[in-house]
Motif scaffolding. Structure first.
Motif, PDB file in Angstrom:
ATOM      1  N   UNK A 114       3.880   5.636  -5.734  1.00 54.01           N
ATOM      2  CA  UNK A 114       3.785   5.697  -7.189  1.00 54.01           C
ATOM      3  C   UNK A 114       2.598   6.556  -7.624  1.00 54.01           C
ATOM      4  N   UNK A 115       1.504   6.490  -6.878  1.00 56.98           N
ATOM      5  CA  UNK A 115       0.335   7.301  -7.209  1.00 56.98           C
ATOM      6  C   UNK A 115       0.679   8.778  -7.062  1.00 56.98           C
ATOM      7  N   UNK A 116       1.398   9.128  -6.001  1.00 58.91           N
ATOM      8  CA  UNK A 116       1.801  10.518  -5.804  1.00 58.91           C
ATOM      9  C   UNK A 116       2.763  10.971  -6.888  1.00 58.91           C
ATOM     10  N   UNK A 117       3.699  10.101  -7.258  1.00 59.81           N
ATOM     11  CA  UNK A 117       4.672  10.456  -8.288  1.00 59.81           C
ATOM     12  C   UNK A 117       3.987  10.660  -9.632  1.00 59.81           C
ATOM     13  N   UNK A 118       3.029   9.800  -9.966  1.00 61.06           N
ATOM     14  CA  UNK A 118       2.340   9.922 -11.246  1.00 61.06           C
ATOM     15  C   UNK A 118       1.461  11.174 -11.271  1.00 61.06           C
ATOM     16  N   UNK A 147       0.838  -1.202   0.000  1.00 63.22           N
ATOM     17  CA  UNK A 147       0.000   0.000   0.000  1.00 63.22           C
ATOM     18  C   UNK A 147       0.874   1.254   0.000  1.00 63.22           C
ATOM     19  N   UNK A 148       1.947   1.228   0.770  1.00 62.22           N
ATOM     20  CA  UNK A 148       2.835   2.389   0.830  1.00 62.22           C
ATOM     21  C   UNK A 148       3.478   2.637  -0.529  1.00 62.22           C
ATOM     22  N   UNK A 149       3.935   1.569  -1.182  1.00 58.41           N
ATOM     23  CA  UNK A 149       4.553   1.711  -2.509  1.00 58.41           C
ATOM     24  C   UNK A 149       3.527   2.214  -3.512  1.00 58.41           C
ATOM     25  N   UNK A 150       2.307   1.684  -3.461  1.00 52.08           N
ATOM     26  CA  UNK A 150       1.259   2.126  -4.384  1.00 52.08           C
ATOM     27  C   UNK A 150       0.976   3.610  -4.178  1.00 52.08           C
TER      28      UNK A 150
END
Length: 41
Positions: A31-35, A25-28
């Protein structure tokens, strides 16, 4: 007796599931924030 053992095993299983899914969840979220920031730029 068996119901108590099953209850304990169920609690342990849910705790393990939570610990295993937390990093994903943390990685997702990362990546969601980066995108989302890349889309804004």
């Amino acid at each position: 007796m068996f119901r108590a053992i099953a209850d304990v095993l169920r609690q342990i299983g849910s705790a393990i599931a939570t610990v295993v899914t937390l990093p994903f969840r943390a990685v997702a979220r990362l990546f969601d924030g980066a995108s989302s920031t890349a889309r804004r730029a």
